[in-house]
Design a protein around this motif. Structure first.
Motif, short mmCIF file in Angstrom:
data_model
loop_
_atom_site.label_atom_id
_atom_site.label_comp_id
_atom_site.label_asym_id
_atom_site.label_seq_id
_atom_site.Cartn_x
_atom_site.Cartn_y
_atom_site.Cartn_z
N THR A 4 -0.65 1.50 0.76
CA THR A 4 -0.08 2.79 1.18
C THR A 4 -1.15 3.61 1.87
O THR A 4 -2.34 3.39 1.68
N ASP A 5 -0.69 4.55 2.69
CA ASP A 5 -1.59 5.56 3.25
C ASP A 5 -0.92 6.91 3.04
O ASP A 5 -0.02 7.03 2.22
N GLN A 6 -1.29 7.91 3.79
CA GLN A 6 -0.75 9.26 3.59
C GLN A 6 0.75 9.35 3.85
O GLN A 6 1.44 10.15 3.23
N THR A 7 1.27 8.53 4.77
CA THR A 7 2.67 8.69 5.19
C THR A 7 3.52 7.44 5.07
O THR A 7 4.74 7.54 5.09
N HIS A 8 2.91 6.27 4.97
CA HIS A 8 3.67 5.01 5.01
C HIS A 8 3.19 4.04 3.93
O HIS A 8 2.06 4.10 3.47
N ALA A 9 4.09 3.10 3.61
CA ALA A 9 3.76 1.96 2.76
C ALA A 9 3.92 0.70 3.60
O ALA A 9 4.86 0.59 4.38
N ARG A 24 6.18 -6.16 2.05
CA ARG A 24 6.52 -7.53 2.40
C ARG A 24 7.77 -7.89 1.61
O ARG A 24 7.88 -7.57 0.43
N GLN A 25 8.73 -8.53 2.25
CA GLN A 25 9.95 -8.94 1.57
C GLN A 25 9.63 -10.07 0.60
O GLN A 25 8.89 -10.99 0.93
N VAL A 26 10.19 -9.98 -0.61
CA VAL A 26 9.90 -10.96 -1.66
C VAL A 26 11.18 -11.40 -2.36
O VAL A 26 12.22 -10.77 -2.25
N ALA A 27 11.05 -12.49 -3.09
CA ALA A 27 12.05 -12.93 -4.06
C ALA A 27 11.36 -12.85 -5.42
O ALA A 27 10.13 -12.85 -5.50
N LEU A 28 12.14 -12.77 -6.49
CA LEU A 28 11.56 -12.71 -7.83
C LEU A 28 11.73 -14.05 -8.53
O LEU A 28 12.80 -14.66 -8.48
N THR A 29 10.67 -14.49 -9.21
CA THR A 29 10.75 -15.69 -10.03
C THR A 29 11.55 -15.35 -11.28
O THR A 29 11.78 -14.17 -11.57
N PRO A 30 11.96 -16.35 -12.07
CA PRO A 30 12.65 -16.05 -13.33
C PRO A 30 11.82 -15.17 -14.27
O PRO A 30 12.37 -14.41 -15.07
N ALA A 31 10.50 -15.21 -14.14
CA ALA A 31 9.62 -14.38 -14.96
C ALA A 31 9.46 -12.97 -14.39
O ALA A 31 8.78 -12.14 -14.97
N ARG A 84 5.32 -8.35 7.71
CA ARG A 84 5.10 -7.11 6.98
C ARG A 84 5.77 -5.97 7.75
O ARG A 84 5.90 -6.02 8.96
N THR A 85 6.18 -4.95 7.01
CA THR A 85 6.87 -3.80 7.60
C THR A 85 6.24 -2.53 7.05
O THR A 85 5.83 -2.48 5.90
#
Length: 79
Positions: free
Chosen positions: A30-35, A38-45, A56-57
């Motif tokens: 993060t910075d002062q105005t933006h984060a 990255r798009q992710v999927a979650l593991t079962p854990a 990245r966005t």
């Protein structure tokens, strides 16, 4: 009123846009105005796994709130 954390590194947020189903993003920095996310999927854990081939966005910090054009907090963050 629900307490929503400020966007921070390591958090996972879900896109509320109804056109995009189940899009999860992980905050890398993060910075002062933006984060930078990255798009992710979650593991079962519940661990985030970056999706291959997805860039990245940068997202304005004020969009991290549960509105129809914003994001809703899911989990995580650095302590």
């Amino acid at each position: 009123m629900i307490d929503i954390p400020a966007p921070a590194i390591g958090q996972i947020w879900q896109d509320n846009d109804p056109r995009i189903e189940n899009r999860l993003v992980w905050i890398e920095r993060t910075d002062q105005t933006h984060a930078t996310v990255r798009q992710v999927a979650l593991t079962p854990a519940g661990e985030p796994v970056p999706l291959p081939g997805v860039r990245r966005t940068r997202i304005r910090l004020d969009r991290f709130r549960p509105t129809s054009s914003g994001y809703r907090y899911v989990s995580g963050g650095q302590q």
